[in-house]
Scaffold this motif. Structure first.
Motif: not given
Length: 318
Positions: A263-273
């Motif tokens: 239900w959760t993904r605590l790692e931050a996603p890649e903040l791409d453009r």
């Protein structure tokens, strides 16, 4: 030299006059303090006075202390002038560790002995920021929530070299200044509220990045869902109620296995453009033509109405 007793403090110095520092200035003015501010930006005074003017209607609704006035704000020409006769110092410089270290060392050198100096840092431990100060025992974290003139919470914690008496003094002062204070037992990167907020933020970014929800969906899911409960009852007690008469024990026994569900993904996603643009565009659509000033006024009024509706502020909601 002993610090002024917290209830007797009359003059506060605010170092840094951006969104957070300016919010502190507005709050202290509304509580009847004399405030001396300093910021190195050439247009700092104009921006600060505009911020105070914009915040004042909300502060009037919250209730002004006797003698409170924007006229009690003074802009100092130098950092040393700002803290020369301060009885408490609130630092709100940008979140850059080396800048914080150097600035706190300068403040320590310039501020009268015994005066407590607090940092508004949103994530750095005081242990990492007090290394260059000659008398680090008086340095504490006083982490507010934005805007400081409206949201009551302040998280107070010292570093490894902070005197316990400084932490206790700061907590008592903030309470005298109308704040709701958490004294943290130990340092924690990001403190308490920010860590909880950050977990929600990362999950929201994942859903936008994966096309699972829009910005509008995410905001609505909170304002029309759990946010209504969180305004007066935190997540722990809310979940305890989910267990019915069995309380949290039943809730954990019944729903505990779902903690293993994806239900959760605590790692931050890649903040791409692409993700950046999707979030920015979504917020532009959500603003629906409202200006920054209009959104600030709407937010302020909303918080005031919630405080009144939940019995934490006198007077009827508008």
């Amino acid at each position: 030299m002993s610090p002024t007793p917290p209830p007797s403090v009359r003059r506060v110095a605010c170092i840094g006059a951006g969104v957070i520092g300016g919010g502190w200035v507005a709050h202290f003015l509304a509580r009847g303090y004399d405030v001396t501010a300093w910021d190195p930006a050439p247009d700092a005074e104009d921006k600060l006075r505009r911020l105070v003017t914009a915040a004042w209607p909300a502060l009037e609704q919250l209730g002004l202390a006797e003698g409170a006035s924007p006229d009690r704000l003074t802009m100092a020409p130098t950092l040393a002038d700002a803290v020369a006769d301060a009885e408490f110092v609130q630092e709100s410089a940008p979140e850059k560790l080396e800048l914080k270290r150097d600035l706190l060392a300068q403040l320590d050198a310039a501020t009268p002995p015994g005066v407590v100096i607090a940092s508004s840092t949103s994530g750095y431990p005081m242990t990492d920021m007090q290394t260059a100060a000659a008398t680090p025992g008086r340095l504490v974290v006083g982490h507010p929530f934005n805007p400081p003139y409206l949201i009551p919470l302040v998280e107070v914690v010292g570093g490894e070299r902070t005197d316990r008496t400084a932490v206790e003094w700061a907590a008592e002062f903030y309470e005298a200044a109308g704040k709701s204070v958490i004294i943290m037992d130990r340092e924690l990167p990001g403190f308490i509220a920010n860590r909880l907020q950050e977990a929600l933020w990362r999950e929201a970014l994942h859903m936008v990045a994966n096309g699972e929800a829009t910005v509008e969906d995410i905001d609505t899911s909170i304002t029309e869902g759990p946010g209504l409960r969180w305004a007066f009852m935190g997540p722990m007690l809310t979940f305890a109620l989910a267990g019915g008469e069995g309380g949290m024990a039943h809730m954990l026994d019944h729903f505990g296995p779902s903690l293993k569900s994806p239900w959760t993904r605590l790692e931050a996603p890649e903040l791409d453009r692409a993700l950046r643009d999707a979030v920015v565009d979504g917020c532009d659509r959500a603003a629906d033509g409202r200006t920054y000033a209009q959104l600030v006024a709407e937010r302020d009024q909303g918080v005031i109405d919630v405080l009144r509706a939940t019995g934490r502020l006198d007077g009827p909601a508008r």
